[in-house]
Each structure stands twice: as C-alpha cells, then as structure tokens.
Design an enzyme around this catalytic site. Structure first.
Site, PDB file in Angstrom:
ATOM      1  N   TYR A  93      31.045 -77.006  86.173  1.00 27.78           N
ATOM      2  CA  TYR A  93      31.107 -78.119  87.119  1.00 27.78           C
ATOM      3  C   TYR A  93      31.711 -77.715  88.469  1.00 27.78           C
ATOM      4  CZ  TYR A  93      29.339 -81.829  84.102  1.00 27.78           C
ATOM      5  OH  TYR A  93      28.526 -82.630  83.343  1.00 27.78           O
ATOM      6  N   HIS A 100      22.125 -85.075  86.376  1.00 28.79           N
ATOM      7  CA  HIS A 100      22.772 -86.314  86.843  1.00 28.79           C
ATOM      8  C   HIS A 100      22.521 -86.559  88.334  1.00 28.79           C
ATOM      9  CE1 HIS A 100      24.975 -86.877  83.060  1.00 28.79           C
ATOM     10  NE2 HIS A 100      25.166 -85.568  83.078  1.00 28.79           N
ATOM     11  N   ASN A 133      29.580 -89.260  78.789  1.00 29.85           N
ATOM     12  CA  ASN A 133      28.281 -89.932  78.711  1.00 29.85           C
ATOM     13  C   ASN A 133      28.436 -91.279  78.031  1.00 29.85           C
ATOM     14  OD1 ASN A 133      26.493 -87.956  79.885  1.00 29.85           O
ATOM     15  ND2 ASN A 133      26.696 -86.731  78.014  1.00 29.85           N
TER      16      ASN A 133
END
Length: 486
Positions: free
Chosen positions: A340, A57, A130
């Site tokens: 993350y 991303h 998404n």
C-alpha cells in the site's frame, strides 16, 4: 504464449522461481522476510502497473466523520483514541469496488473496500478492510495474479470470466469468499447498508505490555440491504454512480450513516491451538468462541468539499498503526503493509503524507528530506540526520512495537491447515432455500460463460467438497454429470 508453454517461471532477471504460491517466512507462522526478492519484485512491479488511478479500488466514494468510544477496552489496548469512554476522534472513510476501473458501475458484483482513517493524537491509524470478513487468497505472492484475472485480457481488452474462474478453481482457498460474493451479499444496496471488517488479525497491547489478537467488525446501524442481480444490472445502465450518489445525498440531507464497531479478542496462546489458523484471512473466528465486544460508533456527517483533494488523494495504508496496535503474522497483511505505501509513493509521490488529507493531527518530526512535490519547508535549516548533537528528534523506546517470539526455518511455507471447505459449507447450510437458489443462479450465470469445460468441472468439484447439495445444484444447472464431480 506459445514460446512460453511449459517454460520455467522466472524473475525479471531470468532466475527461476522455486515457489510462486507461498512467500518466504521465518517459520510457518513467522513474518514475511525481506529477502524474498521474488515477492518484492513481483509486488513492486504490480504496484506500478496502472497510472494514475488505483490499481485496485479505483472507483469509490467517501466522507468525513467521527468515531466515539462507547466501551472501556483499555485492558486490551493502550491506543490513545480508544483510551476513554466518550472520546471522539475525527476520521475519514472511503468505500469502493475492488476490480472496477474509475468509470465502472457501482453495482457490479464485487467486494467493497471499507477503508477508514482515524486522526488520533498519536498519528494516523488506518484500518483498510472490506465488506467481507475473508478474502480470496491467503498469501500475498498470489495477489498480482488474482487481480490480473479481474482486469482486462491483454489481447481482447475484455474482462474474462474464464480467467476469473480458472484462477478460483485452481485456488481452493478462495471458496469461502466466492460463496459470499455470489450470495445476496455480493451486491450491497448502498455503502450505507453493508457491514465492514478489518478482515485480518491484528494485535492489541495494553499499558502493562499484555497482548491479544483482535478482529474488527463494523456493523451497519442502517441494517443490511442487498440488490438482486437484476436490479444491480438495471442500475448499472441507468445510474452507474448509484452508490456514490446515495452516500453523498444521505449526508447532504442530514441522514448521517453510522456503524457500531465491535471486536473479537483472542488470547495470544489460543492461536496455536485454535481449530482454524488464526492468521489465515480466508477463515473466520467463530463468534461462539470469541464473542463480539462493543468498542464504539462511527458516524459519517460531512461530505468532502473537493473529491479529488480529499478522497482521490487519500492514501490509506494498513502500515499506518499507532502505539497499542500492531500486526499479526498474517502473511496477506504483511504483503499489504509493503504494497500500500509503495503504491502511494508511485501513485501520488514520495511526499504524499504532506497532503492535507494524509497529514496527522500531531506534528511530523523526522529526518526525511527532499523528493518530488515537497510542499513544506523541507525541514528548514534544522539538523538532517540522527543520531546528532543538536537536539533533534529522538526515538521513544516506550513506543517500541510489542515483541513476538518466532522460530522456524526460513523458506517458502504454506499454511499447514488446508481445510478450505468447512467454513464455506457451513455458510451454505445457513442460507435459506431462496438464498441458496439465488447463490446457485449467480454462480451459474458466471460459470456458464467460461470457455473451457474443464474449469467448470473443477470449480463445481470445489462446491461439492464444501457441501454435497451445493455442488449437485451447480452441476445440474451446468449440465455436468454428478459422476464427474464426485
């Protein structure tokens, strides 16, 4: 590679790896265990492979906005920002391509990241999803390998369609997402004209302690619009920042894009008997079984003043939850909950939550100290440990996570359900004749460049298993005999 041919897979300390397909969980549907050192090492190393842009991303655009509740769902969740009709919460959104580098074109055939932050009064809630309701894999142990196939070959430094289709053909759980990606939906006309999904299953808990499984659906109010492969390729050359430009100037001109959030709600007990695994991110819940229930609207109405300060330094993480919202046993979600924030600590630094864009609206009260780039007063002279006798912040038992009964044998478990073909087949059969032809054309455009015939045949077999016509069309276009795929 020759000296590694048919060698045992090992950790970085040389220990052989017994299972590289399934994380270690507490029972088949239990949570991922921290003792799975192979997964932790693999994911932590993967998180640090690219500096400084995001590993995935990397290319994206974003804007500020507001979320407004339009329906009372307090019987399902006690989340404060959803507590009353009409309540508004400031938010931030970032849309992105998954595999492309920072300078790549916006119109590549790729899923789009749909990352949202709600600055609630009880902390930041991040929903990191998404524009598709499913994903390519269902176990996070396979994620670094999957993303490697999307990146550059270490020898040629070129993208490799052979690597991409080799991995997909050996990972039949990817078929649902591959079918979506290769369909018209694979290239949105703009960020404003695509839906967004939480993708994973989450857990909501109400004020009485009753819990429910939930899936998020953000439906674009602008209507879904997509680009043909030809138009996307043309735009990639003419204006590689096409989607970024479109979002910025739509907001600049007062054409504020909006999405309507709805959820599917499943009683906890239904998960054990549903016809697909409720926590498998490669599957969807039928809306006939669990209809959409409206929650509210998201409107983006303000562009960032500085892209780097706001969008590039925004550290989204599915680990950021608030009271009333919790995790499900979805293994991919558990992997992302670790990966993350670990990536953000590496990419931005251990004090990334002190940056303005990442700070919650409510005060931060804890005993975390020091670290690079500490930009506040570092706790001053206040007490720096807990428990203590000096009136420092204390835990709040009322805000404990909802309990979840788990049982089973700790080990490397695969999901017991392996029906990889029903849902992609159903999706194919829903398409119009023109949509089917474009889907096949897009698939063949990619598969025809694969260097190994075995991979083409193996992948075409996957299409055939989903739907006979699906597989036969691809086979014919690739000059593969039907006998080879039956």
């Amino acid at each position: 590679m020759t000296n590694q041919h048919n060698a045992k897979l090992t950790t970085n300390t040389g220990a052989p790896v017994g299972d590289n397909q399934n994380t270690m969980t507490a029972g088949v549907n239990g949570p991922v265990l921290l003792q799975d050192v192979h997964f932790i090492e693999k994911m932590a190393h993967f998180d640090r492979e690219r500096v400084p842009e995001r590993v995935v991303h990397a290319k994206g655009a974003g804007a500020h906005g507001v979320f407004k509740v339009t329906n009372d769902l307090t019987k399902y969740t006690r989340a404060d920002f959803l507590s009353e009709v009409g309540k508004e919460t400031e938010m931030l959104a970032r849309f992105s391509t998954v595999a492309g580098e920072l300078g790549s074109a916006d119109t590549l055939r790729d899923p789009r990241g749909f990352s949202l932050r709600f600055y609630s009064e009880e902390g930041n809630y991040d929903l990191v999803g998404n524009n598709t309701p499913v994903f390519f894999i269902r176990d996070p142990l396979k994620f670094p390998d999957f993303i490697h196939t999307q990146k550059r070959n270490p020898q040629t430094h070129l993208k490799s369609t052979t690597a991409v289709w080799d991995f997909w053909s050996l990972s039949p759980e990817s078929l649902h997402q591959v079918t979506i990606l290769m369909s018209d939906r694979g290239i949105p006309a703009s960020f404003r004209h695509m839906h967004g999904y939480g993708s994973h299953t989450y857990r909501w808990t109400n004020a009485e302690g009753e819990s429910f499984w939930v899936k998020y659906h953000f439906r674009t109010d602008q209507g879904v619009q997509n680009l043909t492969a030809e138009a996307a390729e043309r735009l990639a050359g003419q204006n590689p920042d096409y989607h970024t430009e479109d979002l910025f100037y739509a907001i600049e001109d007062g054409e504020f894009p909006s999405w309507t959030l709805s959820v599917q709600i499943m009683p906890l007990e239904d998960a054990a008997k549903y016809r697909f695994n409720s926590f498998d991110v490669t599957q969807v819940w039928s809306q006939k079984d669990y209809p959409l229930i409206e929650v509210g609207t998201m409107t983006l109405n303000r562009n960032p003043e500085n892209y780097f300060a706001t969008i590039e330094q925004a550290a989204f993480s599915p680990a950021n939850i608030v009271p009333g919202i919790d995790f499900s046993p979805d293994k991919m979600l558990h992997g992302r909950v670790f990966a993350y924030p670990d990536t953000q600590r590496h990419r931005i630094g251990p004090n990334y939550n002190l940056l303005k864009v990442n700070q919650p609206k409510n005060p931060i009260n804890n005993y975390q100290r020091d670290g690079s780039m500490r930009s506040d007063n570092n706790g001053g002279s206040d007490v720096y440990y807990e428990p203590n006798s000096f009136g420092g912040p204390k835990e709040s038992p009322v805000d404990k996570y909802a309990t979840l009964k788990i049982e089973g044998i700790a080990g490397n478990h695969s999901y017991q359900e392996d029906d990889f073909y029903t849902q992609p087949g159903d999706l194919y059969r829903l398409l119009s004749e023109d949509e089917k032809q474009r889907l096949v054309d897009n698939i063949v455009g990619g598969l025809s460049t694969v260097r190994l015939e075995e991979i083409k045949i193996r992948q075409t077999k996957q299409f055939y298993k989903a739907d006979k016509d699906y597989g036969e069309r691809v086979a014919k276009a690739l000059n593969i005999s039907i006998d080879q795929i039956k």
